[in-house]
Design a protein around this motif. Structure first.
Motif, PDB file in Angstrom:
ATOM      1  N   GLY A  96      13.537  14.482   8.792  1.00  0.00           N
ATOM      2  CA  GLY A  96      14.320  14.087   7.628  1.00  0.00           C
ATOM      3  C   GLY A  96      14.350  15.191   6.595  1.00  0.00           C
ATOM      4  O   GLY A  96      13.434  16.008   6.510  1.00  0.00           O
ATOM      5  N   VAL A  97      15.389  15.193   5.797  1.00  0.00           N
ATOM      6  CA  VAL A  97      15.548  16.219   4.762  1.00  0.00           C
ATOM      7  C   VAL A  97      14.337  16.248   3.829  1.00  0.00           C
ATOM      8  O   VAL A  97      13.856  17.315   3.450  1.00  0.00           O
ATOM      9  CB  VAL A  97      16.853  15.982   3.969  1.00  0.00           C
ATOM     10  CG1 VAL A  97      16.943  16.920   2.782  1.00  0.00           C
ATOM     11  CG2 VAL A  97      18.051  16.155   4.879  1.00  0.00           C
ATOM     12  N   GLY A  98      13.812  15.085   3.466  1.00  0.00           N
ATOM     13  CA  GLY A  98      12.669  15.019   2.562  1.00  0.00           C
ATOM     14  C   GLY A  98      11.417  15.670   3.112  1.00  0.00           C
ATOM     15  O   GLY A  98      10.538  16.083   2.356  1.00  0.00           O
ATOM     16  N   ALA A  99      11.338  15.793   4.426  1.00  0.00           N
ATOM     17  CA  ALA A  99      10.154  16.382   5.060  1.00  0.00           C
ATOM     18  C   ALA A  99      10.286  17.894   5.247  1.00  0.00           C
ATOM     19  O   ALA A  99       9.426  18.518   5.868  1.00  0.00           O
ATOM     20  CB  ALA A  99       9.900  15.710   6.407  1.00  0.00           C
ATOM     21  N   THR A 100      11.342  18.497   4.701  1.00  0.00           N
ATOM     22  CA  THR A 100      11.564  19.931   4.912  1.00  0.00           C
ATOM     23  C   THR A 100      11.000  20.816   3.810  1.00  0.00           C
ATOM     24  O   THR A 100      11.008  22.032   3.940  1.00  0.00           O
ATOM     25  CB  THR A 100      13.070  20.249   5.035  1.00  0.00           C
ATOM     26  OG1 THR A 100      13.714  19.981   3.778  1.00  0.00           O
ATOM     27  CG2 THR A 100      13.731  19.458   6.146  1.00  0.00           C
ATOM     28  N   ALA A 101      10.525  20.224   2.722  1.00  0.00           N
ATOM     29  CA  ALA A 101      10.257  21.017   1.520  1.00  0.00           C
ATOM     30  C   ALA A 101       8.831  21.543   1.374  1.00  0.00           C
ATOM     31  O   ALA A 101       8.551  22.264   0.419  1.00  0.00           O
ATOM     32  CB  ALA A 101      10.617  20.200   0.280  1.00  0.00           C
ATOM     33  N   GLN A 102       7.929  21.250   2.267  1.00  0.00           N
ATOM     34  CA  GLN A 102       6.526  21.621   2.066  1.00  0.00           C
ATOM     35  C   GLN A 102       6.177  23.041   2.518  1.00  0.00           C
ATOM     36  O   GLN A 102       5.546  23.783   1.789  1.00  0.00           O
ATOM     37  CB  GLN A 102       5.610  20.612   2.757  1.00  0.00           C
ATOM     38  CG  GLN A 102       5.532  19.276   2.043  1.00  0.00           C
ATOM     39  CD  GLN A 102       5.155  19.422   0.581  1.00  0.00           C
ATOM     40  OE1 GLN A 102       5.986  19.237  -0.296  1.00  0.00           O
ATOM     41  NE2 GLN A 102       3.918  19.749   0.303  1.00  0.00           N
TER      42      GLN A 102
END
Length: 150
Positions: A96-102
Motif C-alpha cells: 500500500g502507498v502508506g507503507a512506502t514512506a519508511q
C-alpha cells in the motif's frame, strides 16, 4: 503526470545511449524528456502503470547504461520518488502507498549531479539530515525493504 527518472552510470552518457538506439528512441518518441540532474533523463508519463511499463520496455538499456531509475507519482508524493522496485510493487498492489514512506535513500546533489545515497529510516515523520558531505540539496527516494542499504 507521473515522472520517470533514469540516472546514467558513471562514464556513460545515458541520454545519448538511449536516443542512439532505435528501439529505445521509439519508446521515448512520444514523451517529453528533460534532465533534472547531470547524466539523467526524466520522462513524463500518464500514470504509475505507464511509468513502470516504460521502464520495462527500456530494461535492456537500463541494465547496460543506467545506475538507477526512479518514479515520482503525484498521487503518492509530489516531492519524493519511488525506486523502480517499489513503484512496481505499488502498481501490482503488493504494498500500500502508506507503507512506502519508511525506508529511504537520500541522495545529495552536488554541482548538479546526484551523489551517493544515505540510507535512512523516517522517524516520527522526519527525515534525518544528509551528512555524507556538504550538498546543495537532497533527493528523497522511497525504497523497498530489500533495497534498503544496498
Amino acid at each position: 503526470m507521473t515522472t520517470v527518472c533514469i540516472v546514467g552510470k558513471q562514464g556513460v552518457d545515458v541520454r545519448f545511449e538511449l536516443l542512439s538506439r532505435e528501439t529505445a528512441r521509439e519508446a521515448l518518441a512520444t514523451h517529453d524528456l528533460s534532465e533534472p540532474w547531470e547524466n539523467s533523463v526524466a520522462i513524463e508519463t500518464v500514470s504509475l502503470g505507464g511509468a513502470v511499463s516504460l521502464l520495462n520496455d527500456l530494461n535492456w538499456y537500463l541494465v547496460r547504461f543506467a545506475e538507477t531509475a526512479f518514479v515520482r507519482d503525484p498521487s503518492i508524493s509530489t516531492d519524493e520518488w519511488l525506486s523502480r522496485t517499489l513503484a512496481e510493487r505499488v502498481r501490482d498492489n503488493e504494498i500500500g502507498v502508506g507503507a512506502t514512506a519508511q525506508s529511504l535513500a537520500v541522495y545529495g546533489v552536488e554541482d548538479g549531479r546526484l551523489v551517493e545515497p544515505m540510507y535512512v529510516t523516517r522517524r516520527d515523520g522526519e527525515i534525518p539530515e544528509y551528512d555524507l558531505r556538504d550538498v546543495e540539496e537532497t533527493v528523497v527516494v522511497r525504497v523497498a525493504e530489500g533495497e534498503f542499504g544496498s
